[in-house]
Design an enzyme around this catalytic site. Structure first.
Site, mmCIF file in Angstrom:
data_model
loop_
_atom_site.group_PDB
_atom_site.id
_atom_site.type_symbol
_atom_site.label_atom_id
_atom_site.label_comp_id
_atom_site.label_asym_id
_atom_site.label_seq_id
_atom_site.Cartn_x
_atom_site.Cartn_y
_atom_site.Cartn_z
ATOM 1 N N LYS A 153 0.855 -1.174 0.000
ATOM 2 C CA LYS A 153 0.000 0.000 0.000
ATOM 3 C C LYS A 153 0.904 1.240 0.000
ATOM 4 O O LYS A 153 1.494 1.611 1.019
ATOM 5 C CB LYS A 153 -0.903 0.008 1.247
ATOM 6 N N GLU A 228 9.057 0.871 11.190
ATOM 7 C CA GLU A 228 10.192 1.768 10.921
ATOM 8 C C GLU A 228 9.636 3.173 11.032
ATOM 9 O O GLU A 228 8.873 3.606 10.169
ATOM 10 C CB GLU A 228 10.745 1.518 9.505
ATOM 11 N N CYS A 262 14.108 9.751 7.221
ATOM 12 C CA CYS A 262 14.047 9.344 8.623
ATOM 13 C C CYS A 262 15.431 9.328 9.247
ATOM 14 O O CYS A 262 15.568 9.433 10.459
ATOM 15 C CB CYS A 262 13.393 7.977 8.734
ATOM 16 N N GLU A 354 10.855 15.471 15.069
ATOM 17 C CA GLU A 354 11.315 15.214 13.705
ATOM 18 C C GLU A 354 10.722 16.275 12.785
ATOM 19 O O GLU A 354 9.519 16.310 12.556
ATOM 20 C CB GLU A 354 10.843 13.815 13.265
HETATM 21 P P1 NAD Z 1 2.392 8.310 7.675
HETATM 22 O O1 NAD Z 1 2.508 7.587 8.964
HETATM 23 O O2 NAD Z 1 1.448 9.451 7.581
HETATM 24 O O3 NAD Z 1 1.970 7.327 6.499
HETATM 25 C C1 NAD Z 1 2.714 6.157 6.201
HETATM 26 C C2 NAD Z 1 1.825 5.188 5.439
HETATM 27 O O4 NAD Z 1 0.787 4.735 6.328
HETATM 28 C C3 NAD Z 1 1.107 5.786 4.241
HETATM 29 O O5 NAD Z 1 1.007 4.811 3.214
HETATM 30 C C4 NAD Z 1 -0.271 6.091 4.803
HETATM 31 O O6 NAD Z 1 -1.272 6.166 3.805
HETATM 32 C C5 NAD Z 1 -0.478 4.933 5.735
HETATM 33 N N1 NAD Z 1 -1.464 5.163 6.809
HETATM 34 C C6 NAD Z 1 -1.870 6.351 7.318
HETATM 35 N N2 NAD Z 1 -2.788 6.154 8.274
HETATM 36 C C7 NAD Z 1 -2.967 4.819 8.367
HETATM 37 C C8 NAD Z 1 -3.788 3.997 9.205
HETATM 38 N N3 NAD Z 1 -4.612 4.506 10.116
HETATM 39 N N4 NAD Z 1 -3.707 2.656 9.051
HETATM 40 C C9 NAD Z 1 -2.854 2.106 8.153
HETATM 41 N N5 NAD Z 1 -2.074 2.841 7.332
HETATM 42 C C10 NAD Z 1 -2.123 4.183 7.446
HETATM 43 O O7 NAD Z 1 3.890 8.737 7.311
HETATM 44 P P2 NAD Z 1 4.388 9.619 6.101
HETATM 45 O O8 NAD Z 1 4.060 11.054 6.407
HETATM 46 O O9 NAD Z 1 3.958 9.022 4.806
HETATM 47 O O10 NAD Z 1 5.984 9.388 6.184
HETATM 48 C C11 NAD Z 1 6.823 10.150 6.978
HETATM 49 C C12 NAD Z 1 7.232 9.400 8.229
HETATM 50 O O11 NAD Z 1 7.823 8.146 7.897
HETATM 51 C C13 NAD Z 1 8.307 10.133 9.023
HETATM 52 O O12 NAD Z 1 7.988 10.109 10.387
HETATM 53 C C14 NAD Z 1 9.559 9.293 8.765
HETATM 54 O O13 NAD Z 1 10.546 9.374 9.765
HETATM 55 C C15 NAD Z 1 9.011 7.937 8.664
HETATM 56 N N6 NAD Z 1 9.970 7.082 7.958
HETATM 57 C C16 NAD Z 1 10.669 6.137 8.664
HETATM 58 C C17 NAD Z 1 11.592 5.341 8.006
HETATM 59 C C18 NAD Z 1 12.384 4.290 8.745
HETATM 60 O O14 NAD Z 1 12.897 3.405 8.063
HETATM 61 N N7 NAD Z 1 12.481 4.325 10.050
HETATM 62 C C19 NAD Z 1 11.815 5.491 6.639
HETATM 63 C C20 NAD Z 1 11.075 6.472 5.965
HETATM 64 C C21 NAD Z 1 10.148 7.241 6.634
#
Ligand code: NAD
Length: 453
Positions: A153, A228, A262, A354
């Site tokens: 997804k 992650e 991240c 962050e």
């Molecule tokens: P997000 O949490 O808003 O969304 C991530 C994914 O989850 C998207 O596909 C989103 O549509 C989905 N999602 C949202 N709500 C959901 C729910 N209730 N149930 C299931 N899925 C849901 O994050 P973002 O804004 O897309 O990404 C940025 C974040 O990701 C930052 O905090 C970053 O640090 C983190 N990140 C971490 C890593 C790592 O490897 N640790 C790598 C990249 C990004």
């Protein structure tokens, strides 16, 4: 239902993408469930061959995938080529793991005891918008190699390259249903992957807030989950380091991908005795960062992902003391110049949260103990760097900082052949590296009696 996908460098509509419903997500899970039995029984060498072929097809489409990522995510073309190459590498690396996913033979009384790694089942891979290609690959490649089927997804803002990967998997000969890609809202499609009883593992990368709710949702079914999450990594520069080299590379440790990383070293800790010298070099390096049309081969940094995200990042700058900043284009696009803050107040949100944008906070420290203490403040522990010529100190500090991955005299974070993941609230579990297939497998123990009847 559908939504427009916007090019963040131009604000033009790139595509219109379907927002799938919970029922359509269920249908994708059903296809992945139906494909599971045949996929897990594909002979290891054949599964390996299919994954290698998938890697080859991705490689052949590197430029197309990279251009798509530039248009959808605003990544620089150089980064996007690396990202598509990373998907190829991860597929090839885990293709090589299929035939080496070896159980144990354990000495026991009265018989022979062996362990098998069984696939978990259907795996849901939920991907954020900041690295659409690599993060999809880090989940799907080892999951498929271990004999699972996968439903990916992608984030709503950046679905295009994941959709293309789904097509390329079929071109490579992966059977229908083995890799499904479902676009749509997080709470709908992602939520269904968490709730659906036939999805046996969720591999989530994203924000801490959503990550916590995913973990809660998975708990209801004791569903396997990898998280992650966010980071607030420290780049620690000691006075005895090669200051010029440390300063020249420090901008890329935080401004790469416009800070939407991240692993961004958004806290820069510099030993006080070298602070002024370091900052002189650092200022020159920051001002030299080429922020421009990401499709240009010379671009080093592109725009932020959306207008809303730029507003969120800009809010951190209110009242902050800007030491200096780089440049950014004006006109259409969600641009922001690389910005350096000097923040003695370590409780300020810009220093504790962050930011996920091109903003770094610099703070001075006196000695090794203080550097470690500052680096370990806060709930995150994902990445980091240490710059020093003292080998003993480098290793002492590397061991003392609570973080999943750290580099010495380098700002690298990720290699597909080494484990990646967070300490503390930066995550749960590890991705990549030689052991990734284990986290996509159930370990089964089988005892065979050799007793005479
Ligand atoms: P997000 O949490 O808003 O969304 C991530 C994914 O989850 C998207 O596909 C989103 O549509 C989905 N999602 C949202 N709500 C959901 C729910 N209730 N149930 C299931 N899925 C849901 O994050 P973002 O804004 O897309 O990404 C940025 C974040 O990701 C930052 O905090 C970053 O640090 C983190 N990140 C971490 C890593 C790592 O490897 N640790 C790598 C990249 C990004």
């Amino acid at each position: 239902m559908s939504h427009d996908v916007i090019n963040p460098a131009t604000e033009a509509v790139v595509a219109t993408v379907a927002d799938h419903s919970a029922e359509e997500t269920d249908a994708a899970v059903a296809r992945a469930t139906a494909a599971l039995d045949a996929w897990r029984r594909v002979a290891p060498a054949d599964r390996a061959r299919l994954l290698r072929r998938f890697g080859d097809v991705v490689d052949a489409q590197n430029e197309e995938l990279a251009r798509l990522e530039v248009a959808n995510s605003g990544h620089t073309i150089a980064n996007a080529r690396w990202e598509a190459g990373n998907v190829r590498d991860v597929l090839t690396y885990y293709a090589g793991a299929v035939e080496r996913h070896i159980g144990k033979q354990i000495p026991v009384a009265g018989g022979v005891d062996v362990t098998f790694y069984e696939p978990i089942g259907v795996v849901g891979v939920i991907v954020p918008w900041n690295f659409p290609l690599p993060i999809a690959g880090w989940g799907l490649a080892p999951a498929l190699a271990a004999g699972n089927t996968v439903v990916v997804k992608p984030a709503q803002l950046t679905p295009l390259t994941a959709m293309r990967l789904g097509e390329l998997a079929l071109d490579a000969g992966l059977p229908e249903g083995v890799l499904e890609v479902v676009t749509g809202a997080g709470g709908v499609v992602g939520g269904r992957l968490v709730d659906h009883p036939d999805v046996r593992k969720v591999c989530f990368t994203g924000s801490n807030e959503v990550g916590r709710s995913i973990m809660e949702g998975c708990a209801a079914q004791v569903k396997r989950v990898t998280l992650e999450l966010g980071g607030k990594s420290a780049n620690v520069v000691f006075a005895d380091a090669d200051l010029e080299r440390a300063a020249a590379s420090a901008p890329y440790a935080v401004f790469d991908n416009a800070g939407q990383d991240c692993c961004a070293r958004s806290r820069l800790l510099v030993q006080r005795s070298a602070y002024d010298r370091f900052m002189e070099h650092f200022e020159r390096a920051v001002k030299a960062v080429r922020v421009m049309d990401p499709a240009d081969d010379d671009a080093e940094m592109g725009p932020l992902i959306s207008a809303a995200h730029r507003e969120r990042v800009a809010a951190y700058l209110e009242g902050a003391r800007v030491a200096f900043s780089g440049s950014a284009p004006t006109g259409p696009g969600y641009w922001m110049a690389p910005t350096v803050l000097e923040t003695p107040d370590r409780s300020a949100p810009v220093f504790t949260e962050e930011v996920f944008g091109p903003v770094v906070s610099v703070v001075a420290f006196e000695d090794e103990a203080e550097a470690v203490a500052i680096a370990n403040e806060g709930p995150f522990g994902l990445s980091g760097s240490i710059w020093t010529r003292d080998v003993g100190r480098a290793l002492r500090v590397a061991r003392a900082i609570e973080t999943g991955t750290i580099s010495i005299n380098s700002n690298s974070s990720v290699r597909y052949s080494t484990p990646f993941g967070g300490f503390k609230q930066s995550g749960l579990g590890r991705e990549l590296g030689p052991d990734a297939l284990r986290s996509f497998s159930e370990e089964k123990n089988v005892f065979i009696s050799t007793e005479e009847a």
